[in-house]
Design a protein around this motif. Structure first.
Motif, PDB file in Angstrom:
ATOM      1  N   TYR A 105      -6.634  12.762 -13.015  1.00 50.42           N
ATOM      2  CA  TYR A 105      -7.902  13.431 -13.286  1.00 50.42           C
ATOM      3  C   TYR A 105      -8.823  13.354 -12.068  1.00 50.42           C
ATOM      4  CZ  TYR A 105      -9.178   8.585 -14.288  1.00 50.42           C
ATOM      5  OH  TYR A 105      -9.361   7.234 -14.196  1.00 50.42           O
ATOM      6  N   VAL A 106      -9.737  14.317 -11.976  1.00 51.79           N
ATOM      7  CA  VAL A 106     -10.692  14.392 -10.875  1.00 51.79           C
ATOM      8  C   VAL A 106     -11.498  13.097 -10.818  1.00 51.79           C
ATOM      9  CG1 VAL A 106     -12.727  15.610  -9.975  1.00 51.79           C
ATOM     10  CG2 VAL A 106     -10.823  16.910 -10.966  1.00 51.79           C
ATOM     11  N   GLY A 107     -11.613  12.551  -9.599  1.00 50.82           N
ATOM     12  CA  GLY A 107     -12.360  11.317  -9.406  1.00 50.82           C
ATOM     13  C   GLY A 107     -11.495  10.061  -9.472  1.00 50.82           C
ATOM     14  N   GLN A 108     -10.293  10.181 -10.000  1.00 53.47           N
ATOM     15  CA  GLN A 108      -9.389   9.038 -10.082  1.00 53.47           C
ATOM     16  C   GLN A 108      -9.008   8.591  -8.673  1.00 53.47           C
ATOM     17  OE1 GLN A 108      -5.844   9.983 -12.324  1.00 53.47           O
ATOM     18  NE2 GLN A 108      -5.061   7.886 -12.232  1.00 53.47           N
ATOM     19  N   LYS A 109      -8.914   7.294  -8.477  1.00 55.71           N
ATOM     20  CA  LYS A 109      -8.530   6.758  -7.171  1.00 55.71           C
ATOM     21  C   LYS A 109      -7.082   6.308  -7.238  1.00 55.71           C
ATOM     22  CE  LYS A 109     -13.186   5.478  -5.889  1.00 55.71           C
ATOM     23  NZ  LYS A 109     -14.152   4.426  -5.644  1.00 55.71           N
ATOM     24  N   LEU A 110      -6.280   6.825  -6.298  1.00 53.70           N
ATOM     25  CA  LEU A 110      -4.859   6.510  -6.234  1.00 53.70           C
ATOM     26  C   LEU A 110      -4.540   5.750  -4.961  1.00 53.70           C
ATOM     27  CD1 LEU A 110      -3.386   9.957  -7.307  1.00 53.70           C
ATOM     28  CD2 LEU A 110      -3.639   7.923  -8.743  1.00 53.70           C
ATOM     29  N   LYS A 111      -3.696   4.722  -5.088  1.00 52.76           N
ATOM     30  CA  LYS A 111      -3.196   4.009  -3.896  1.00 52.76           C
ATOM     31  C   LYS A 111      -2.021   4.799  -3.355  1.00 52.76           C
ATOM     32  CE  LYS A 111      -3.271   0.098  -6.423  1.00 52.76           C
ATOM     33  NZ  LYS A 111      -2.722  -1.148  -6.886  1.00 52.76           N
ATOM     34  N   ILE A 112      -2.054   5.060  -2.041  1.00 55.76           N
ATOM     35  CA  ILE A 112      -0.965   5.759  -1.366  1.00 55.76           C
ATOM     36  C   ILE A 112      -0.547   4.897  -0.180  1.00 55.76           C
ATOM     37  CG2 ILE A 112      -0.229   7.885  -0.221  1.00 55.76           C
ATOM     38  CD1 ILE A 112      -1.201   8.495  -3.027  1.00 55.76           C
ATOM     39  N   LYS A 113       0.726   4.561  -0.099  1.00 57.65           N
ATOM     40  CA  LYS A 113       1.234   3.756   1.018  1.00 57.65           C
ATOM     41  C   LYS A 113       1.813   4.685   2.070  1.00 57.65           C
ATOM     42  CE  LYS A 113       1.985  -0.281  -1.768  1.00 57.65           C
ATOM     43  NZ  LYS A 113       2.847  -1.375  -2.160  1.00 57.65           N
ATOM     44  N   ILE A 147      -0.281  15.933  -3.727  1.00 55.90           N
ATOM     45  CA  ILE A 147      -0.669  14.694  -3.042  1.00 55.90           C
ATOM     46  C   ILE A 147       0.548  14.067  -2.358  1.00 55.90           C
ATOM     47  CG2 ILE A 147      -1.608  12.364  -3.356  1.00 55.90           C
ATOM     48  CD1 ILE A 147      -3.201  13.583  -5.782  1.00 55.90           C
ATOM     49  N   ALA A 148       1.675  14.040  -3.037  1.00 57.95           N
ATOM     50  CA  ALA A 148       2.905  13.481  -2.474  1.00 57.95           C
ATOM     51  C   ALA A 148       3.301  14.235  -1.206  1.00 57.95           C
ATOM     52  CB  ALA A 148       4.027  13.524  -3.502  1.00 57.95           C
ATOM     53  N   LYS A 149       3.222  15.541  -1.245  1.00 55.97           N
ATOM     54  CA  LYS A 149       3.568  16.364  -0.084  1.00 55.97           C
ATOM     55  C   LYS A 149       2.618  16.065   1.082  1.00 55.97           C
ATOM     56  CE  LYS A 149       4.471  21.092   1.362  1.00 55.97           C
ATOM     57  NZ  LYS A 149       4.494  22.502   0.971  1.00 55.97           N
ATOM     58  N   LYS A 150       1.324  15.948   0.777  1.00 55.92           N
ATOM     59  CA  LYS A 150       0.317  15.686   1.809  1.00 55.92           C
ATOM     60  C   LYS A 150       0.607  14.383   2.546  1.00 55.92           C
ATOM     61  CE  LYS A 150      -4.617  14.962   2.512  1.00 55.92           C
ATOM     62  NZ  LYS A 150      -5.953  15.141   2.008  1.00 55.92           N
ATOM     63  N   TYR A 151       1.079  13.363   1.831  1.00 58.04           N
ATOM     64  CA  TYR A 151       1.305  12.048   2.426  1.00 58.04           C
ATOM     65  C   TYR A 151       2.776  11.765   2.737  1.00 58.04           C
ATOM     66  CZ  TYR A 151      -3.556  10.935   1.698  1.00 58.04           C
ATOM     67  OH  TYR A 151      -4.926  10.938   1.764  1.00 58.04           O
ATOM     68  N   GLY A 152       3.644  12.751   2.550  1.00 62.12           N
ATOM     69  CA  GLY A 152       5.048  12.573   2.885  1.00 62.12           C
ATOM     70  C   GLY A 152       5.758  11.530   2.042  1.00 62.12           C
ATOM     71  N   THR A 153       5.440  11.519   0.760  1.00 63.65           N
ATOM     72  CA  THR A 153       6.075  10.561  -0.138  1.00 63.65           C
ATOM     73  C   THR A 153       6.557  11.305  -1.383  1.00 63.65           C
ATOM     74  OG1 THR A 153       5.823   8.391  -1.178  1.00 63.65           O
ATOM     75  CG2 THR A 153       3.898   9.862  -1.262  1.00 63.65           C
ATOM     76  N   SER A 154       6.869  10.579  -2.426  1.00 65.24           N
ATOM     77  CA  SER A 154       7.369  11.201  -3.653  1.00 65.24           C
ATOM     78  C   SER A 154       6.418  10.939  -4.820  1.00 65.24           C
ATOM     79  CB  SER A 154       8.749  10.643  -4.003  1.00 65.24           C
ATOM     80  OG  SER A 154       8.643   9.276  -4.343  1.00 65.24           O
ATOM     81  N   ILE A 185       4.212   7.438  -5.930  1.00 61.79           N
ATOM     82  CA  ILE A 185       2.792   7.420  -6.309  1.00 61.79           C
ATOM     83  C   ILE A 185       2.628   6.849  -7.716  1.00 61.79           C
ATOM     84  CG2 ILE A 185       0.734   8.827  -6.774  1.00 61.79           C
ATOM     85  CD1 ILE A 185       1.676  10.712  -4.535  1.00 61.79           C
ATOM     86  N   LYS A 186       3.484   7.234  -8.622  1.00 62.49           N
ATOM     87  CA  LYS A 186       3.413   6.711  -9.990  1.00 62.49           C
ATOM     88  C   LYS A 186       3.671   5.201 -10.004  1.00 62.49           C
ATOM     89  CE  LYS A 186       5.141   9.212 -13.372  1.00 62.49           C
ATOM     90  NZ  LYS A 186       6.050  10.068 -14.151  1.00 62.49           N
ATOM     91  N   LYS A 187       4.634   4.745  -9.221  1.00 63.15           N
ATOM     92  CA  LYS A 187       4.960   3.318  -9.163  1.00 63.15           C
ATOM     93  C   LYS A 187       3.786   2.527  -8.580  1.00 63.15           C
ATOM     94  CE  LYS A 187       7.767   1.759  -5.991  1.00 63.15           C
ATOM     95  NZ  LYS A 187       8.943   1.535  -5.166  1.00 63.15           N
TER      96      LYS A 187
END
Length: 142
Positions: free
Chosen positions: A133-141, A110-117, A121-123
């Motif tokens: 886990y599958v279905g989890q929603k993550l905020k990506i800036k 996911i980090a690679k896809k969005y050009g972040t680390s 993402i954890k922060k």
């Protein structure tokens, strides 16, 4: 046109005034057209002097008045004062997307896809571990 300043053109051509004439040949050193180099020759801040207004400053530093307002948290272009320091650049606000975790995903992918680390993402998602886990929603800036 060449990504430089009037001051530089005057210096390179030994001009004392801003006046130039049709047919006059000028020495010009073009700078890179990338956005980062356009702003790199610009000072980071400007101190307002008597007679200044945002339009004049924006024109001088080739930025928009709306950007000056945003970068300096100003509500009104007419409410500036002598001695005030203005930021002449800023960053675009980060846009947040919500990514829904799919089968086979991991934080590295996911980090690679969005050009972040992974760390970012954890922060952004208050994750203590790398487990998702599958279905989890993550905020990506972005």
């Amino acid at each position: 046109k060449y990504g430089t300043s009037i001051k530089n053109i005057k210096k390179w051509n030994n001009l004392k005034k801003d006046t130039i004439y049709v047919g006059q040949k000028l020495k010009v050193t073009a700078t890179s057209k990338s956005s980062s180099s356009k702003t790199s020759s610009r000072p980071k801040t400007y101190t307002i002097k008597k007679g200044d207004n945002l339009q004049k400053i924006a024109t001088r530093y080739r930025v928009k008045v709306s950007d000056l307002l945003r970068w300096n948290n100003l509500k009104n272009a007419n409410k500036i004062y002598v001695g005030q320091k203005l930021k002449l650049s800023g960053t675009a606000p980060a846009k947040t997307v919500i990514y829904k975790v799919r089968k086979g995903d991991n934080l590295q992918k996911i980090a690679k896809k969005y050009g972040t680390s992974i760390k970012n993402i954890k922060k952004w998602n208050n994750l203590k571990k790398d487990t998702i886990y599958v279905g989890q929603k993550l905020k990506i800036k972005k």
